[in-house]
Design a protein around this motif. Structure first.
Motif, PDB file in Angstrom:
ATOM      1  N   GLY A 523       0.835  -1.194   0.000  1.00 33.78           N
ATOM      2  CA  GLY A 523       0.000   0.000   0.000  1.00 33.78           C
ATOM      3  C   GLY A 523       0.869   1.243   0.000  1.00 33.78           C
ATOM      4  O   GLY A 523       2.091   1.176  -0.176  1.00 33.78           O
ATOM      5  N   THR A 524       0.265   2.387   0.182  1.00 30.24           N
ATOM      6  CA  THR A 524       1.016   3.638   0.227  1.00 30.24           C
ATOM      7  C   THR A 524       0.747   4.362   1.537  1.00 30.24           C
ATOM      8  O   THR A 524      -0.347   4.282   2.092  1.00 30.24           O
ATOM      9  CB  THR A 524       0.634   4.562  -0.948  1.00 30.24           C
ATOM     10  N   GLU A 525       1.789   5.073   2.032  1.00 31.14           N
ATOM     11  CA  GLU A 525       1.677   5.848   3.256  1.00 31.14           C
ATOM     12  C   GLU A 525       2.454   7.152   3.091  1.00 31.14           C
ATOM     13  O   GLU A 525       3.469   7.208   2.371  1.00 31.14           O
ATOM     14  CB  GLU A 525       2.230   5.072   4.455  1.00 31.14           C
ATOM     15  N   SER A 526       2.000   8.192   3.744  1.00 29.82           N
ATOM     16  CA  SER A 526       2.675   9.493   3.715  1.00 29.82           C
ATOM     17  C   SER A 526       3.521   9.634   4.969  1.00 29.82           C
ATOM     18  O   SER A 526       2.990   9.553   6.086  1.00 29.82           O
ATOM     19  CB  SER A 526       1.643  10.620   3.627  1.00 29.82           C
ATOM     20  N   TRP A 527       4.839   9.839   4.764  1.00 32.36           N
ATOM     21  CA  TRP A 527       5.761   9.901   5.894  1.00 32.36           C
ATOM     22  C   TRP A 527       6.545  11.222   5.880  1.00 32.36           C
ATOM     23  O   TRP A 527       6.919  11.757   4.821  1.00 32.36           O
ATOM     24  CB  TRP A 527       6.766   8.747   5.844  1.00 32.36           C
ATOM     25  N   ALA A 530      12.704  13.295   8.342  1.00 37.61           N
ATOM     26  CA  ALA A 530      13.626  14.406   8.626  1.00 37.61           C
ATOM     27  C   ALA A 530      13.096  15.714   8.077  1.00 37.61           C
ATOM     28  O   ALA A 530      13.843  16.543   7.543  1.00 37.61           O
ATOM     29  CB  ALA A 530      15.011  14.097   8.063  1.00 37.61           C
ATOM     30  N   GLY A 531      11.778  15.924   8.194  1.00 33.21           N
ATOM     31  CA  GLY A 531      11.183  17.172   7.785  1.00 33.21           C
ATOM     32  C   GLY A 531      10.678  17.211   6.366  1.00 33.21           C
ATOM     33  O   GLY A 531      10.030  18.185   5.962  1.00 33.21           O
ATOM     34  N   THR A 532      10.957  16.181   5.587  1.00 30.59           N
ATOM     35  CA  THR A 532      10.484  16.122   4.204  1.00 30.59           C
ATOM     36  C   THR A 532       9.372  15.097   4.098  1.00 30.59           C
ATOM     37  O   THR A 532       9.571  13.914   4.417  1.00 30.59           O
ATOM     38  CB  THR A 532      11.619  15.752   3.243  1.00 30.59           C
ATOM     39  N   MET A 594      12.777   0.801   6.579  1.00 38.38           N
ATOM     40  CA  MET A 594      11.656   0.500   7.454  1.00 38.38           C
ATOM     41  C   MET A 594      11.307   1.712   8.293  1.00 38.38           C
ATOM     42  O   MET A 594      12.124   2.630   8.472  1.00 38.38           O
ATOM     43  CB  MET A 594      11.946  -0.709   8.353  1.00 38.38           C
ATOM     44  N   LYS A 595      10.082   1.699   8.788  1.00 38.89           N
ATOM     45  CA  LYS A 595       9.574   2.781   9.617  1.00 38.89           C
ATOM     46  C   LYS A 595       8.864   2.196  10.824  1.00 38.89           C
ATOM     47  O   LYS A 595       8.204   1.157  10.738  1.00 38.89           O
ATOM     48  CB  LYS A 595       8.613   3.646   8.798  1.00 38.89           C
ATOM     49  N   SER A 623      11.240  11.720  12.336  1.00 39.38           N
ATOM     50  CA  SER A 623      10.341  12.682  11.721  1.00 39.38           C
ATOM     51  C   SER A 623      10.510  14.018  12.423  1.00 39.38           C
ATOM     52  O   SER A 623      11.046  14.101  13.540  1.00 39.38           O
ATOM     53  CB  SER A 623       8.896  12.200  11.832  1.00 39.38           C
ATOM     54  N   SER A 624      10.064  15.070  11.776  1.00 37.64           N
ATOM     55  CA  SER A 624      10.237  16.402  12.357  1.00 37.64           C
ATOM     56  C   SER A 624       9.458  16.558  13.650  1.00 37.64           C
ATOM     57  O   SER A 624       9.833  17.348  14.521  1.00 37.64           O
ATOM     58  CB  SER A 624       9.803  17.470  11.347  1.00 37.64           C
TER      59      SER A 624
END
Length: 693
Positions: A523-527, A530-532, A594-595, A623-624
């Motif tokens: 699937g797809t995820e929005s991550w 590092a601020g991007t 990985m996340k 993540s930011s």
């Protein structure tokens, strides 16, 4: 005699002084049928009633005192009493003769008798025929009244027919009937037995609301068929070679053991076993069809050794023990509760509903189901061979299901509570031996756990494990120390591979491995890395915490510049190790492996080993908002550059406006007089940013 009225009461073969005048005598009847009185045959050797044409003779009483009675062309009707007191007496009938005991009439055989020839013995409705001595019927027998066997044995060597609502064959204590030809029971007739023996060697056919009630009786039947009949057995022993029931009801009561050597067929019929001393055994294959029902109650025991096949039927079991060869159920219902135990050598379910509460179900061979609905509550299911499920629905509450191997496609298995589990045992298989496969549409969900013990498990694209996943070997599986080189996953046990699917919270225990194929897509995820913020395609998604315990191994496989990361929506604990297997390092890139979710992104790179890429390095970034962590792989960069790659790229971008400014300046000074130009001293180093040329 032309008219039996003229016959009157006769003591045949006696003279006026009541002395036997002759040993043989004959009554010749012309066409003079009619009603006579009492007839006593005193002819020691032979008494004959003959008619040149078939005549019907009605007598109130017939008493035999001779050795042989011979009837030709005579239908003898008895309205009051037929009595035989001579042991070994023989009654012979030609094809046009019969002995009929009419309504209100009684026939008593206090001594052994034989009915021979080709005629018929008839006990009409309302009559009573009783035997207190051994007797043999070598002629056809028709019973519409009461046929009482009170002692000794009555044998039937020709067909026997019971018909009529008042027809009764009653075998009493110490007595026996033996029928070498077919016995037919119909029209609400009844066979009753109490402490006797019945032997239907020629077969038994029951129909038209006929009834059999046996208490403490032993009955054996060669070929047994029943239609629209009712049977009840208590304290009895019942055996049959074949048993075919249609639209019938059978109750196997207390102390009754029934066995069928050639297989049982129950069509639109109900068989009930009612107590702990009720047993049923079928040696060859049996069938239950067209709305038929098998009921088990009170601790009964059923054994379908040759297998049981049901179609559009029901098995309703409470406190029952059922053993079976191949259990095949199609469009049927299996309901089991109250400590019921069901075992089978093989199980095949098709479009079948299974509901089990406080029961156990075991298949010592394969088990397959297609399009079924199976619900288990506080129950145990064990499949010691391969479990195959397609397009079915399972629900386990307080229950466990253990299989040795499995292939599951488009089936949903819900483990509703934390005490429920699905265990893939693997039977001690090595990590390289495939024991389980979850194909597209396979879904595990709920609060329980999917546990994998030994062997290789493949989680294919489109499958989902939405419950806890635990990879933990048997206590007997030795923990292995891995070498510094890439681990041979066949040495890990259990081993699971995931590709394009979803899993739940997962535990990878010591000696176990979970391999993620990063070339797959889920699937797809929005991550936010590092601020991007970008959209990433995931290879496998874990919903819940992932714990790689000491000695456990997480493998990120098939890694390249187009790799898809492993997503964990939950915490990640790494006490074991991670191996990254790079298959293509020809292009310089930075990829996310990985996340996981955490507010503190611990550096785990010391536990990560990369294979297939000598210039690759790993790092952990956050993540930011400091809510997620990412394991990042730099491909084609030295270790000192990998952590500064993002800054290096920004520096290169900054050189672009600088270069433009320098060009403008050069053009400007080129137009000036050389003497007016002042040069600053510029020192150029051997290298700019380390790692770049």
């Amino acid at each position: 005699f032309d008219d039996l009225v003229n016959l009157g009461d006769q003591s045949f073969c006696l003279d006026a002084g009541d002395t036997v005048a002759t040993t043989q005598g004959r009554v010749s009847l012309a066409e003079g049928a009619g009603a006579g009185g009492a007839f006593t045959c005193n002819c020691v050797e032979l008494c004959q009633l003959h008619s040149t044409t078939q005549s019907t003779v009605s007598l109130t009483t017939y008493e035999n005192r001779g050795a042989t009675n011979d009837f030709q062309g005579t239908i003898l009707q008895i309205t009051v009493n037929f009595l035989n007191t001579i042991a070994g007496a023989i009654f012979t009938f030609d094809a046009s003769s019969a002995l009929e005991i009419h309504s209100g009439g009684v026939a008593s055989f206090t001594a052994a008798a034989t009915f021979a020839g080709s005629g018929v013995f008839r006990a009409r409705e309302g009559s009573t025929v009783s035997f207190s001595s051994a007797s043999t019927f070598q002629i056809a027998t028709e019973v519409s009244g009461q046929f009482l066997v009170e002692s000794e044995q009555v044998s039937f060597e020709e067909v026997v027919t019971l018909t009529g609502s008042n027809a009764l064959m009653d075998v009493r204590s110490g007595s026996r009937i033996v029928a070498s030809r077919t016995v037919t029971v119909s029209s609400s007739s009844e066979i009753r037995g109490t402490s006797g023996t019945m032997q239907f060697d020629g077969g038994l056919s029951m129909a038209s609301s006929s009834v059999m009630n046996l208490t403490s009786t032993t009955v054996s039947v060669s070929t047994w068929s029943a239609s629209s009949s009712t049977m009840s057995f208590d304290g009895s022993t019942v055996t049959s070679q074949t048993w075919s029931m249609s639209s019938s009801t059978v109750t196997i009561g207390t102390g009754t053991a029934m066995s069928v050597s050639g297989g049982a067929q129950l069509d639109a019929s109900t068989m009930t076993l009612s107590s702990s001393t009720s047993t049923f055994t079928s040696v060859q294959a049996s069938t239950l069809t067209n709305g038929g029902t098998i009921q088990g109650r009170g601790g009964c025991n059923m054994q379908f050794t040759g297998g049981l096949q049901t179609t559009s039927s029901t098995m309703d079991l409470q406190q029952s023990t059922v053993g079976c060869g191949h259990l095949q159920m199609s469009s049927s219902t299996l309901s089991a509760s109250s400590s019921t135990t069901v075992t089978a050598s093989q199980v095949t379910f098709s479009q079948t509903t299974v509901q089990m509460t406080s029961a156990s179900f075991t298949s010592s061979g394969t088990m397959s189901d297609d399009g079924g609905s199976l619900t288990f509550t506080t129950s145990t299911i064990v499949v010691t061979s391969t479990f195959t499920s397609t397009s079915s629905s399972y629900s386990l509450t307080g229950s466990s299901m253990t299989v040795t191997q499995h292939t599951i496609t488009s089936t949903t298995i819900t483990l509703t509570d934390v005490s429920s589990q699905f265990l893939l045992d693997g039977s001690g298989a090595g990590g390289g031996s495939l024991v389980g496969s979850l194909a597209s549409g396979a879904v595990f969900s709920g609060l329980g756990f999917f546990r994998h013990r030994t062997g290789l498990l493949r989680l294919l694209a489109g499958s989902t494990i939405g419950c806890g996943l635990q990879l933990s070997p048997n206590a007997q599986i030795l923990r292995r120390t891995r070498a510094l080189q890439q681990t041979d996953l066949t040495t890990t046990n259990p081993a699971a591979t995931a590709c394009g699917n979803s899993i739940g919270s997962t535990t990878v225990a010591s000696g176990a491995s979970l391999s993620i194929d990063t070339s797959c897509s889920f699937g797809t995820e929005s991550w936010d890395v590092a601020g991007t913020t970008s959209t990433y395609t995931t290879s496998v998604a874990a919903t819940g915490a992932v714990d790689v315990q000491s000695g456990g191994l997480l493998v990120l496989n098939t890694v390249s510049t187009s790799t898809n990361p492993f997503s964990i929506t939950g915490t990640f604990t790494l006490s074991g190790s991670i191996e990254v297997l790079v298959t293509d390092s020809s292009t310089t890139a930075i990829v996310i492996l990985m996340k996981w979710d955490d507010t503190s992104c611990t550096d785990i790179t010391s536990s990560v080993t990369v294979y297939g890429c000598t210039s690759c390095t790993t790092s952990v970034v956050a993540s930011s908002t400091a809510t997620s962590c990412y394991l990042r792989l730099s491909i084609g960069m030295t270790s000192s550059d990998s952590n500064d790659a993002w800054w290096g790229l920004l520096a290169l971008l900054a050189l672009i406006p600088c270069a433009a400014g320098l060009a403008w300046y050069c053009c400007r000074i080129r137009t000036q007089d050389p003497e007016e130009i002042s040069y600053d001293e510029v020192e150029v180093a051997d290298g700019g940013y380390e790692g770049y040329e």
